[in-house]
Design a protein around this motif. Sequence first.
Motif, short mmCIF file in Angstrom:
data_model
loop_
_atom_site.label_atom_id
_atom_site.label_comp_id
_atom_site.label_asym_id
_atom_site.label_seq_id
_atom_site.Cartn_x
_atom_site.Cartn_y
_atom_site.Cartn_z
N UNK A 237 -46.00 39.30 46.19
CA UNK A 237 -45.39 39.01 47.38
C UNK A 237 -43.90 38.97 47.37
N UNK A 238 -43.50 38.01 46.59
CA UNK A 238 -42.00 37.74 46.29
C UNK A 238 -41.28 38.85 45.98
N UNK A 239 -41.70 39.72 45.07
CA UNK A 239 -41.10 40.91 44.60
C UNK A 239 -41.00 42.09 45.69
N UNK A 240 -42.27 42.10 46.34
CA UNK A 240 -41.90 43.00 47.54
C UNK A 240 -41.14 42.60 48.62
N UNK A 241 -41.20 41.42 49.25
CA UNK A 241 -40.17 40.87 49.92
C UNK A 241 -38.67 41.06 49.41
N UNK A 242 -38.37 40.87 48.22
CA UNK A 242 -37.11 41.25 47.85
C UNK A 242 -36.69 42.54 47.79
N UNK A 243 -37.73 43.47 47.24
CA UNK A 243 -37.48 44.77 47.32
C UNK A 243 -37.25 45.27 48.85
N UNK A 244 -37.79 44.96 49.63
CA UNK A 244 -37.55 45.24 51.05
C UNK A 244 -36.40 44.61 51.46
N UNK A 245 -35.87 43.45 51.25
CA UNK A 245 -34.61 43.07 51.61
C UNK A 245 -33.42 43.72 51.25
N UNK A 246 -33.51 44.23 49.88
CA UNK A 246 -32.53 45.22 49.26
C UNK A 246 -32.60 46.42 50.01
N UNK A 247 -33.75 47.05 50.20
CA UNK A 247 -33.64 48.36 50.94
C UNK A 247 -33.12 48.39 52.39
N UNK A 248 -33.35 47.24 53.16
CA UNK A 248 -33.16 47.15 54.66
C UNK A 248 -31.38 46.89 54.52
N UNK A 249 -30.97 46.03 53.51
CA UNK A 249 -29.59 45.63 53.47
C UNK A 249 -28.76 46.77 52.99
N UNK A 250 -29.24 47.56 52.14
CA UNK A 250 -28.52 49.03 51.42
C UNK A 250 -28.57 49.71 52.72
N UNK A 251 -29.41 49.97 53.58
CA UNK A 251 -29.38 50.82 54.65
C UNK A 251 -28.86 50.43 55.99
N UNK A 252 -28.73 49.32 56.27
CA UNK A 252 -28.29 48.73 57.57
C UNK A 252 -27.00 48.24 57.40
N UNK A 253 -26.55 47.50 56.47
CA UNK A 253 -25.54 46.87 56.26
C UNK A 253 -24.68 47.25 54.81
N UNK A 254 -24.28 48.43 54.41
CA UNK A 254 -23.53 48.67 53.50
C UNK A 254 -22.57 47.57 52.60
N UNK A 255 -21.86 47.01 53.76
CA UNK A 255 -21.01 46.01 53.48
C UNK A 255 -21.33 44.94 52.53
N UNK A 256 -22.62 44.51 53.12
CA UNK A 256 -23.30 43.35 52.70
C UNK A 256 -23.90 43.64 51.09
N UNK A 257 -24.29 44.86 51.21
CA UNK A 257 -24.89 45.46 50.02
C UNK A 257 -24.07 45.55 48.71
N UNK A 258 -22.62 46.16 49.16
CA UNK A 258 -21.80 46.02 47.99
C UNK A 258 -21.42 44.83 47.58
N UNK A 259 -21.08 43.84 48.46
CA UNK A 259 -20.79 42.49 47.96
C UNK A 259 -22.08 41.86 47.29
N UNK A 260 -23.25 41.98 47.58
CA UNK A 260 -24.22 41.54 46.94
C UNK A 260 -24.46 41.91 45.47
N UNK A 261 -24.04 43.38 45.39
CA UNK A 261 -24.24 44.22 44.04
C UNK A 261 -23.04 43.50 42.98
N UNK A 262 -21.85 43.26 43.80
CA UNK A 262 -20.59 42.51 42.96
C UNK A 262 -21.13 41.38 42.39
N UNK A 263 -21.77 40.62 43.39
CA UNK A 263 -22.05 39.29 42.89
C UNK A 263 -23.24 39.22 41.88
N UNK A 264 -24.20 40.13 42.01
CA UNK A 264 -24.94 40.23 40.82
C UNK A 264 -24.49 40.54 39.64
N UNK A 265 -23.46 41.45 39.59
CA UNK A 265 -22.81 41.89 38.24
C UNK A 265 -22.02 40.68 37.64
N UNK A 266 -21.49 39.81 38.52
CA UNK A 266 -20.89 38.66 37.89
C UNK A 266 -21.98 37.76 37.36
#
Length: 269
Positions: A237-266
């Motif tokens: 359930x946790x994996x599914x929710x996280x995956x859907x959160x990533x997909x929705x963010x990438x589709x609807x808020x590219x700005x948030x997705x870019x910032x999220x990816x940058x934090x994950x790399x750090x």
Amino acid sequence: MSDTPSKSHGRKAIRPSLKPRELMTPTPDLVGVWKAKILTLFPTAFPGVLGESLTGKALQEGLWQLETVDLRQFGLTKHRNVDDTPAGGGAGMVLRPDVLGNAIEHAMDGVQGNHPLIYLTPRGKPMDQAMMQNLARADGVTLLCGRFEGVDERVLEHYNIQEVSLGDFVMTGGELAAQALIDATVRLIPGVLGNQASTEEESFASGLLEHPQYTRPAEWKGRKIPDVLMSGHHGNVAKWRHQLAEEITQERRPDLWEAYQAREKQVKK
């Protein structure tokens, strides 16, 4: 200033004075309780929706406090004028610095600790979850609600007022923006929501938009709840929710997705 005959203003009789009386009966400050002070031409707009549901219950229980300061009470002449024409010409009216200065000093009198002074304006810093988290950790906030064409710039400079925006659009005043800011902040105060996990799992808590939510019935108009949510396997359930959160963010808020990816790399470095 000499006394003049009282004027009817709702249920209170108002006389001009050097220290105007508030329309709302002030409540004693509760030690250590977060407090919002609102400078507005429309004090009856509050608490508004803030008096309902969980924020209203928390207000009644003293988990946070609300005080309105009526700008009109600091107005000039018998007509309580608060504005004047823009210097240099132009349409509309501007809130006067002498009126606002007296109102701000009245509101901030005795304020201690971390208590930001904020002006709600379209040109301000956009509200976000990080801002609300910082405000919730403060001792309170004083919000100036603009009207007309705005406020005299000298007021913002003199009192070092923070400018904050609800979004890239123009409204008739700052009252609705103030209520939005307070609501988003108050719900982060411990005890207001009751379940602290709610604030940890919602949108923006991890830098992502929230995953889809479902509840009973298991099937509605031919649409079923995803099987993984009915499996009882919390890890999946946790994996599914996280995956859907990533997909929705990438589709609807590219700005948030870019910032999220940058934090994950750090974090991975």
